[in-house]
Design an enzyme around this catalytic site. Structure first.
Site, PDB file in Angstrom:
ATOM      1  N   LYS A 251      77.379  56.468 -28.570  1.00 31.62           N
ATOM      2  CA  LYS A 251      76.198  56.301 -29.431  1.00 31.62           C
ATOM      3  C   LYS A 251      76.443  56.619 -30.906  1.00 31.62           C
ATOM      4  CE  LYS A 251      73.925  58.860 -26.368  1.00 31.62           C
ATOM      5  NZ  LYS A 251      72.955  59.510 -25.487  1.00 31.62           N
ATOM      6  N   ASP A 286      70.745  63.861 -19.747  1.00 32.78           N
ATOM      7  CA  ASP A 286      69.309  63.525 -19.858  1.00 32.78           C
ATOM      8  C   ASP A 286      68.779  62.847 -18.589  1.00 32.78           C
ATOM      9  OD1 ASP A 286      70.831  61.262 -20.453  1.00 32.78           O
ATOM     10  OD2 ASP A 286      69.783  60.757 -22.308  1.00 32.78           O
TER      11      ASP A 286
HETATM   12  C1  BGC Z   1      75.709  58.610 -22.629  1.00 28.55           C
HETATM   13  C2  BGC Z   1      75.034  59.191 -21.411  1.00 28.55           C
HETATM   14  C3  BGC Z   1      73.545  59.283 -21.642  1.00 28.55           C
HETATM   15  C4  BGC Z   1      72.997  57.928 -22.062  1.00 28.55           C
HETATM   16  C5  BGC Z   1      71.497  57.965 -22.348  1.00 28.55           C
HETATM   17  C6  BGC Z   1      75.060  57.289 -23.027  1.00 28.55           C
HETATM   18  O1  BGC Z   1      75.628  56.823 -24.211  1.00 28.55           O
HETATM   19  O2  BGC Z   1      77.091  58.394 -22.386  1.00 28.55           O
HETATM   20  O3  BGC Z   1      75.550  60.470 -21.115  1.00 28.55           O
HETATM   21  O4  BGC Z   1      72.924  59.710 -20.451  1.00 28.55           O
HETATM   22  O5  BGC Z   1      73.671  57.494 -23.233  1.00 28.55           O
HETATM   23  O6  BGC Z   1      71.195  58.877 -23.336  1.00 28.55           O
END
Ligand code: BGC
Length: 561
Positions: A251, A286
């Site tokens: 992200k 989460d």
């Molecule tokens: C992460 C996850 C997370 C998801 C939603 C992804 O980019 O790798 O760990 O649960 O985003 O937030």
């Protein structure tokens, strides 16, 4: 726009919530759009690529570079009259061709989705068999083997880190009517892309600020510390309920020095440096927090529904589910009394060659912070949908002169179009597609658009969103298949209804996306089985769920599991 201006605008973006993909309301999103501020997540690699191409140019040079680009378009008839009238200057046939190609490449018929479901189940099994057994899914052991009982008592804290903002919250369990106290803090861009200790010191500083405002009734008893659930929504290798190493950032985060380190230890040490009397007692993803909260709500409602799966569709995407311990060969610990463990799949890493990818997806991936990774996430999460649409519109501008004789400069800016914009345009119900016109004008600088053109833009949004929603639907069916909940009750499967708890702005704020996703689930399961699968929004679970799990694993409370 000079790079300095571009950078300044992105920096200001970082201080605003990501609409819907953090938790800014649609109304706020519209305000942001009118202020010509695009509430989306930044991706420094993309910004850097713009940086590199225009870094040394003056505004005049940039304009002339863009003009040269537009002159290279040989197939486009010169526009006469209104610049944006696609019937005068645009190559409509070419636009149709691009659109038709997009429809075809993004098509997700049921037979393709079934094949993807099969691939998903195979990868899940491989990831459960041994560490690193799947090339796609991490299948993380979460060490959460029981869901909250509702008997948790006391004041607990949560730190919810998973996007450009983090939240600190305090929840008082066992006190009727007490509402959680939240504080939302944005993470400056230099911290998101900075050094390991800086990030944790920054977070510990904000936690210290939060508790410094509390009155004495919240102070811990002598000899005790405040207990914190740490929601860390990135792939980790969890080693116990309160320890885990970061595998890699996702992200748009790129903090140096964190990968391979225990994030709980890092936070505990930063809190100690601040002299904060707080300790992490649960580390959760989460999706796991969401599952915990939804499960408690279901057990209180006492309707016999079982929350087996939770999915986040927001800036990023992931799913977790309740797996039988006997189906997890890589688990070497004692058998939990519940017989189950929650597995966080990190489903964003799914990368089957069957996935319907396009040149736009490949180009986006190539300039992302993590090329070749999180392929599923890049097809369906809020961080990326807007930029996929922008890339299609850019091609339409370059090859079909869709927006006039020259390419609108804003279309060249990575991430300028956010998923919230896509959602607003796609769901514009006005007869003249006013919202579409407004976004094209305010965000992309494309003014005076014809209705045909606006319709075409809506079609692009619809194709990209539909593909994303149907892939998410297939993901859910994959999990249902893995746990044997994709069949009708006659064959011995549970007679309880299966709940899929959903959270994330993409799901919450994009009704057409939701509808497509649910329709795909029904299509794949058949209506009889689908009747027993409830896909429900479960809000704010990521933070509250972490506090609940901290309570359940309290070092001081006599309650718990
Ligand atoms: C992460 C996850 C997370 C998801 C939603 C992804 O980019 O790798 O760990 O649960 O985003 O937030």
């Amino acid at each position: 726009m000079t790079f300095a201006m571009l950078r300044a605008s992105f920096t200001s973006l970082n201080s605003v919530q990501q609409w819907g993909f953090g938790s800014v309301s649609p109304a706020h999103a519209t305000q942001l759009m009118h202020a010509n501020v695009q509430p989306h997540v930044l991706d420094m690699r993309m910004i850097e690529s713009v940086n590199n191409s225009i870094r040394h140019l003056s505004p005049t040079e940039i304009r002339s570079k863009m003009k040269r680009r537009s002159l290279r378009r040989v197939s486009i008839k010169p526009s006469s009259g209104v610049a944006n009238d696609m019937h005068s200057g645009s190559d409509w046939d070419k636009a149709e061709f691009v659109l038709e190609e997009l429809r075809r490449q993004c098509d997700t018929p049921a037979d393709l989705l079934y094949r993807l479901v099969e691939d998903m189940v195979e990868e899940m099994k491989a990831g459960l068999a041994k560490e690193g057994g799947s090339k796609d899914y991490k299948m993380i052991l979460t060490y959460v083997d029981k869901l909250p009982s509702g008997k948790e008592r006391g004041h607990f804290y949560a730190l919810d880190l998973g996007g450009t903002n983090f939240r600190v919250l305090r929840v008082s369990f066992g006190q009727d009517g007490s509402t959680p106290v939240f504080q939302e803090v944005s993470i400056p861009q230099e911290i998101m892309l900075g050094q390991h200790e800086e990030l944790f010191d920054y977070i510990a500083g904000k936690l210290a600020e939060f508790v410094s405002k509390e009155d004495s009734s919240y102070h811990p008893r002598p000899g005790c510390k405040r207990e914190l659930g740490f929601t860390f929504s990135f792939p980790i290798k969890q080693t116990s309920i309160d320890s885990g190493e970061l595998i890699k950032w996702t992200k748009g985060f790129a903090v140096e020095g964190t990968a391979g380190k225990d994030v709980v230890q890092a936070l505990n040490e930063a809190m100690e440096r601040r002299g904060l009397d707080m300790v992490v007692t649960a580390l959760v993803n989460d999706t796991v927090g969401t599952l915990a909260v939804a499960s408690l709500a279901a057990s209180k409602a006492d309707a016999g529904d079982e929350v087996m799966i939770s999915v986040i569709l927001g800036t990023g995407t992931n799913a977790c589910y309740v797996e039988s311990i006997d189906a997890i060969p890589k688990w070497k610990g004692p058998k939990p009394s519940s017989g189950n463990m929650i597995i966080s799949m990190e489903w964003g890493g799914f990368s089957s060659s069957l996935l319907p990818r396009t040149q736009y997806d490949e180009a986006l991936d190539a300039v992302s912070v993590n090329p070749g990774e999180q392929i599923f996430e890049k097809l369906l999460s809020g961080m990326y949908l807007g930029d996929i649409v922008r890339r299609v519109l850019l091609r339409l501008a370059e090859e079909a002169a869709l927006f006039g004789p020259s390419v609108p400069p804003n279309l060249l800016i990575p991430c300028i179009l956010g998923t919230p914009h896509v959602s607003c345009m796609h769901q514009d119900k006005s007869s003249d597609l006013q919202e579409v016109g407004r976004i094209l004008s305010n965000v992309l600088g494309i003014h005076e658009t014809s209705l045909e053109l606006r319709k075409l833009v809506v079609e692009v949004c619809s194709i990209i969103a539909k593909r994303a929603a149907r892939l998410a639907g297939a993901g859910i069916v994959g999990i249902l298949r893995k746990i044997g909940r994709d069949r009708s009750k006659h064959d011995g499967s549970s007679s309880h209804r299966t709940v899929v708890a959903m959270d994330g702005g993409l799901y919450e704020h994009y009704p057409l996306f939701r509808a497509e996703m649910k329709a795909a689930v029904v299509e794949l399961l058949g209506s009889e089985v689908a009747e027993n699968v409830l896909i429900e929004l479960s809000k704010d679970g990521s933070g509250i769920g972490a506090a609940l799990l901290a309570a359940a694993h309290s070092k001081y409370s006599r309650y718990g599991w």
